[in-house]
Enzyme design. Sequence first.
Site, PDB file in Angstrom:
ATOM      1  N   CYS A   1       7.879  -0.467  -2.239  1.00 43.55           N
ATOM      2  CA  CYS A   1       7.197  -0.296  -0.955  1.00 43.55           C
ATOM      3  C   CYS A   1       7.616   1.064  -0.414  1.00 43.55           C
ATOM      4  O   CYS A   1       8.304   1.819  -1.106  1.00 43.55           O
ATOM      5  CB  CYS A   1       7.470  -1.444   0.020  1.00 43.55           C
ATOM      6  SG  CYS A   1       9.106  -1.527   0.756  1.00 43.55           S
ATOM      7  N   GLY A   2       7.209   1.404   0.782  1.00 50.21           N
ATOM      8  CA  GLY A   2       7.511   2.735   1.300  1.00 50.21           C
ATOM      9  C   GLY A   2       8.990   3.054   1.287  1.00 50.21           C
ATOM     10  O   GLY A   2       9.414   4.083   0.775  1.00 50.21           O
TER      11      GLY A   2
ATOM     12  N   HIS B   1       0.815  -1.220   0.000  1.00 49.72           N
ATOM     13  CA  HIS B   1       0.000   0.000   0.000  1.00 49.72           C
ATOM     14  C   HIS B   1       0.851   1.274   0.000  1.00 49.72           C
ATOM     15  O   HIS B   1       0.511   2.252  -0.643  1.00 49.72           O
ATOM     16  CB  HIS B   1      -0.944   0.000   1.212  1.00 49.72           C
ATOM     17  CG  HIS B   1      -0.224  -0.086   2.519  1.00 49.72           C
ATOM     18  ND1 HIS B   1       0.316  -1.270   2.989  1.00 49.72           N
ATOM     19  CD2 HIS B   1       0.071   0.856   3.441  1.00 49.72           C
ATOM     20  CE1 HIS B   1       0.900  -1.059   4.156  1.00 49.72           C
ATOM     21  NE2 HIS B   1       0.772   0.224   4.450  1.00 49.72           N
TER      22      HIS B   1
ATOM     23  N   ARG C   1      35.564  -9.713 -12.572  1.00 45.90           N
ATOM     24  CA  ARG C   1      35.718  -9.973 -11.133  1.00 45.90           C
ATOM     25  C   ARG C   1      34.383  -9.945 -10.409  1.00 45.90           C
ATOM     26  O   ARG C   1      34.207 -10.600  -9.381  1.00 45.90           O
ATOM     27  CB  ARG C   1      36.703  -8.976 -10.522  1.00 45.90           C
ATOM     28  CG  ARG C   1      36.207  -7.552 -10.465  1.00 45.90           C
ATOM     29  CD  ARG C   1      37.293  -6.581  -9.983  1.00 45.90           C
ATOM     30  NE  ARG C   1      36.792  -5.266  -9.716  1.00 45.90           N
ATOM     31  CZ  ARG C   1      36.582  -4.329 -10.626  1.00 45.90           C
ATOM     32  NH1 ARG C   1      36.834  -4.578 -11.897  1.00 45.90           N
ATOM     33  NH2 ARG C   1      36.130  -3.146 -10.278  1.00 45.90           N
TER      34      ARG C   1
ATOM     35  N   HIS D   1      27.654  -4.119 -11.233  1.00 46.25           N
ATOM     36  CA  HIS D   1      28.516  -4.918 -10.362  1.00 46.25           C
ATOM     37  C   HIS D   1      27.810  -6.088  -9.690  1.00 46.25           C
ATOM     38  O   HIS D   1      28.465  -7.074  -9.337  1.00 46.25           O
ATOM     39  CB  HIS D   1      29.138  -4.039  -9.279  1.00 46.25           C
ATOM     40  CG  HIS D   1      30.197  -3.122  -9.803  1.00 46.25           C
ATOM     41  ND1 HIS D   1      30.970  -2.356  -8.966  1.00 46.25           N
ATOM     42  CD2 HIS D   1      30.623  -2.851 -11.064  1.00 46.25           C
ATOM     43  CE1 HIS D   1      31.825  -1.645  -9.695  1.00 46.25           C
ATOM     44  NE2 HIS D   1      31.612  -1.931 -10.982  1.00 46.25           N
TER      45      HIS D   1
ATOM     46  N   GLY E   1      11.652  -3.564   2.788  1.00 47.20           N
ATOM     47  CA  GLY E   1      10.866  -4.763   3.099  1.00 47.20           C
ATOM     48  C   GLY E   1      10.725  -5.698   1.913  1.00 47.20           C
ATOM     49  O   GLY E   1      10.930  -6.915   2.031  1.00 47.20           O
TER      50      GLY E   1
ATOM     51  N   GLY F   1      11.385   0.541   0.296  1.00 48.89           N
ATOM     52  CA  GLY F   1      12.067  -0.376  -0.615  1.00 48.89           C
ATOM     53  C   GLY F   1      12.741  -1.519   0.121  1.00 48.89           C
ATOM     54  O   GLY F   1      13.070  -2.548  -0.477  1.00 48.89           O
TER      55      GLY F   1
END
Length: 175
Positions: free
Chosen positions: A94-95, A38, A161, A127, A99, A97
Site C-alpha cells: 500500500c502507500g 490503489h 531465542r 528474528h 495499513g 505499507g
Amino acid sequence: MIQVFQIERFKLSEILEIFKESFHTNFFPMIIPIASDHAGYSGKETVNKILEEMGHTPVDFGTHNEDSVDYPDFAVQVAERVNSGEHEQGILVCGSGQGVCMTANKYPKVRAGLVYSVKSAEMTRLHNNANIMCLPGRELNKSQLHDIIKSWLNTKFEGGRHERRVNKIETLTQK
C-alpha cells in the site's frame, strides 16, 4: 574386483536442515499471494514482475488499477491464505505499507512486517519469522524492491531465542 563406497551418515535433523536451506532459495519456486490497494498498485505490478523474473509465481488478488479502494478488502485476501496455511508467505503493498500490515496482523497465524530496506527484510525473517512482507509502494523503486524481495525470500528464520519470542506472540491470539 569389489569397489566399496563410503556413505556418510547424517542425523535426520541434519538432513532436514539441508533440505530447509535448499527450500528457501530460488531453486525452489514458490507460489506467492500478493495484493495492494490503489496507492500500492504500481509497486505491486513491479513486485509481480520481479517475482516472475526470480522464477516464482505470484497470485494477484488485486487491486487491478489505481481507482480508489479500501486496503483491508485486499489485505485480507493474502492474510487469509497465509493464516490457513494455503501459502507459506505473502506480499502486501500500500502507500505506506502500514495499513495492510495492521490488517494482516489481525489473523492469528500471520506475522506481517513492514519492510522498507534490505536490512529490515532480513531482520523480519531472521528474528521475527515474518510470513507476510508489507511494502510501502510509494517509497521504493524497482532496484530497491528487487533487493528487498531477494533478501526476504532467501533469509531463513534463525530460531533459538527468537523462536521463544515468536511463540509468545502467537499465544496472544489464543486468549
